[in-house]
Design a protein around this motif. Structure first.
Motif, PDB file in Angstrom:
ATOM      1  N   LEU A   1       0.833  -1.212   0.000  1.00 56.12           N
ATOM      2  CA  LEU A   1       0.000   0.000   0.000  1.00 56.12           C
ATOM      3  C   LEU A   1       0.865   1.258   0.000  1.00 56.12           C
ATOM      4  O   LEU A   1       0.605   2.209  -0.740  1.00 56.12           O
TER       5      LEU A   1
ATOM      6  N   ALA B   1      -8.175   1.444   3.822  1.00 57.10           N
ATOM      7  CA  ALA B   1      -7.830   1.254   2.411  1.00 57.10           C
ATOM      8  C   ALA B   1      -8.529   0.017   1.838  1.00 57.10           C
ATOM      9  O   ALA B   1      -8.953   0.010   0.682  1.00 57.10           O
TER      10      ALA B   1
ATOM     11  N   ASP C   1     -12.113   0.959   1.244  1.00 57.97           N
ATOM     12  CA  ASP C   1     -12.240   1.801   0.050  1.00 57.97           C
ATOM     13  C   ASP C   1     -11.847   1.053  -1.226  1.00 57.97           C
ATOM     14  O   ASP C   1     -11.853   1.641  -2.314  1.00 57.97           O
TER      15      ASP C   1
ATOM     16  N   GLU D   1      -8.970   0.159  -2.366  1.00 53.24           N
ATOM     17  CA  GLU D   1      -7.869   0.809  -3.084  1.00 53.24           C
ATOM     18  C   GLU D   1      -7.202  -0.193  -4.031  1.00 53.24           C
ATOM     19  O   GLU D   1      -6.922  -1.326  -3.632  1.00 53.24           O
TER      20      GLU D   1
END
Ligand SMILES: [Zn+2]
Length: 401
Positions: A274, A292, A295, A297
């Protein structure tokens, strides 16, 4: 060292067989217990009478439509015994009080700023005493406390394969120290084995006797259950799934090798992917990582894809080595990560497990959720007191008894 007579040992074994049979299959009548255990009706009655003063069993009349005396059913009394689970790392300490039914009675969570014995041990002592007072649990019903921390346990003491997030605890006599402070039996184990025991007693492993538990956390570990008992290896360090080599000449690992599975499948690896920063035990920001994931990501979706590829291969290795009934994936991570991995791993590759018509599937999700470590820790004392220990009988045979 003191041992009971051979007869004592057999009685102790039979008591556990009866208790565990009722726990797993209850409610049961005495006749049903006798049939399931192969013990005589008289032996079962004697054992159950011995349990009465402890309050471990509850008797109630079975509801039958017919006339005549209904059979008396036996069930485990959830309040018949209690145990503590203690789990800490360099961030937080969690202490729970669990009853025999696997239900959390009370819980204390504290931040840990300095993860040293001098700081953490008094916190544990205070938390345990507070929980005893709060839950009003009789002392004699407390079977002990299990302790889990991010270390391996070899011959009763904490140890690690590489750098540690709790370096002050390595070779520290945790068990002796806590035994004196808390005045109860203390059990120390690694998080993966404790997690596997938690699943065996109260979770997805309840219906299985032979399974492998994959523990996904900041690192990656494994707990092995064979014939309803943990297999710890000759030196207590079995199940180190994270350090089997997945990529020849791959990423450098803290253990000194290259390409270890943990460098691809762990929260530590996910966080490194990440941020683009190198892995470091202490700098992982779990809140940021979980946000994250929430979301979705792209960097973490890519990590999930790659991690699933590695785990799919590891599953073949595990299944071909152990021929388990099932493999359980768990750990102190949000469900969405476990679900995401399991969905990507399927369909599993061919292994000896492909032969079985396994209705429950080859890879299951753990049922203990984010608290898996501390629930596993609390399971240690219950497992020790309840589960028949076959080595007791083996010892007897070796002695010619
Ligand atoms: Zn390694």
């Amino acid at each position: 060292m003191l041992f009971g007579t051979n007869l004592d040992r057999t009685q102790r074994f039979n008591r556990r067989v009866v208790l565990e049979t009722i726990r797993l299959n209850g409610p049961l009548s005495r006749a049903e217990v006798a049939r399931l255990t192969g013990l005589s009706a008289q032996t079962v009655t004697n054992i159950i009478d011995q349990f009465k003063p402890d309050g471990l069993l509850i008797e109630k009349a079975r509801k039958t439509g017919g006339r005549g005396q209904p059979p008396i059913d036996l069930v485990i009394n959830p309040s018949g015994a209690f145990s503590f689970g203690i789990s800490f790392d360099h961030r937080r300490l969690v202490v729970v009080l669990l009853n025999l039914g696997g239900e959390v009675q009370a819980e204390i969570e504290l931040p840990v700023t300095h993860p040293t014995p001098a700081v953490v041990l008094p916190l544990i002592e205070a938390a345990v005493n507070e929980l005893i007072n709060k839950a009003k649990v009789p002392r004699e019903r407390i079977w002990g406390a299990g302790v889990v921390m991010p270390v391996l346990v070899s011959e009763g003491n904490p140890t690690v394969l590489g750098p540690s997030s709790v370096p002050d605890w390595l070779d520290f006599p945790v068990v002796e120290n806590l035994k004196q402070r808390l005045n109860m039996p203390i059990f120390l184990d690694n998080d993966a084995t404790a997690g596997a025991l938690g699943e065996l007693l109260f979770g997805a492993g309840r219906q299985f006797s032979d399974f492998f538990y994959i523990y996904l956390g900041v690192g990656l570990g494994g707990g092995i259950i064979i014939s309803s008992h943990p297999y710890r290896g000759a030196f207590g360090m079995s199940g180190e799934l994270g350090h089997i080599i997945s990529v020849p000449n791959g990423r450098l690992c803290s253990c000194g090798n290259r390409g270890c599975l943990e460098r691809y499948v762990s929260l530590s690896a996910a966080f490194a992917d990440l941020t683009g920063e190198p892995e470091s035990l202490k700098s992982i920001d779990l809140d940021r990582l979980y946000k994250a994931f929430e979301d979705e990501e792209p960097k973490l979706v890519a990590w999930l894809d790659e991690a699933a590829d590695h785990l799919r291969n590891a599953l073949v290795t595990i299944e071909n080595l152990f021929d388990p009934q099932v493999v359980i994936l768990g750990g102190p991570v949000p469900d969405s990560i476990l679900d995401g991995l399991i969905a990507r791993i399927k369909p599993s590759l061919i292994s000896v497990s492909s032969q079985h018509n396994n209705a429950s599937g080859r890879l299951l999700k753990s049922e203990s959720g984010l608290d898996t470590r501390v629930l596993g820790a609390a399971s240690l004392a219950i497992f020790d007191s309840m589960t028949p220990d076959f080595s007791v009988l083996k010892k007897e045979r070796a002695e010619g008894g």
